[in-house]
Design an enzyme around this catalytic site. Structure first.
Site, PDB file in Angstrom:
ATOM      1  N   HIS A  54       0.826  -1.218   0.000  1.00 35.36           N
ATOM      2  CA  HIS A  54       0.000   0.000   0.000  1.00 35.36           C
ATOM      3  C   HIS A  54       0.852   1.258   0.000  1.00 35.36           C
ATOM      4  CE1 HIS A  54       0.886  -1.100   4.186  1.00 35.36           C
ATOM      5  NE2 HIS A  54       0.930   0.203   4.411  1.00 35.36           N
ATOM      6  N   GLU A  80      -1.565   5.586   8.553  1.00 31.42           N
ATOM      7  CA  GLU A  80      -0.124   5.700   8.761  1.00 31.42           C
ATOM      8  C   GLU A  80       0.337   7.146   8.725  1.00 31.42           C
ATOM      9  OE1 GLU A  80       1.859   3.151   5.998  1.00 31.42           O
ATOM     10  OE2 GLU A  80       1.256   1.348   7.079  1.00 31.42           O
TER      11      GLU A  80
END
Length: 96
Positions: A54, A80
């Site tokens: 990702h 994140e």
DNA sequence: GCCATGGCTAGTA
DNA sequence: GCCATGGCTAGTA
């Protein structure tokens, strides 16, 4: 070691909160221009969360694709700490 | 012969 | 928006 395996290995060095691009991954493996092949390798990635697929986006900051759906990719990246505006990564820096 | 790309041109506003 | 690129898979012989 196959090209795809080298992709996974290299990708694992990209830390949380950072992203890289298909092209830069390819270049880092000495196959400049094989960006599309990198994308293919990501698509057929055997071990899902271990290798951070990702964190790979396109050279212009667009997201590219994701095996589990593009929305999933957006969600994970945001978790994140990556900022995304209208399907594009905002402050995108590349891991050396 | 397929793509989870990328770089470059044409050509619009 | 076109097309070169490169690794891979399906599927023919």
């Amino acid at each position: 070691m196959t090209f795809s395996q080298k992709c996974y290995q290299m990708l694992k060095t990209v830390p949380c909160g950072r992203v890289t691009t298909y092209g830069d991954l390819a270049k880092a493996l000495g196959r400049s221009g094989a960006s599309r092949a990198v994308g293919r390798a990501m698509n057929t990635n055997p071990n899902a969360p271990t290798v951070p697929c990702h964190r790979v986006v396109m050279s212009d900051g667009c997201l590219g694709g994701f095996a589990f759906g593009i929305n999933k990719k957006i969600k994970i990246l945001q978790q994140e700490g990556i900022k995304i505006e209208n399907e594009k990564v905002v402050d995108f820096a590349v891991h050396s």
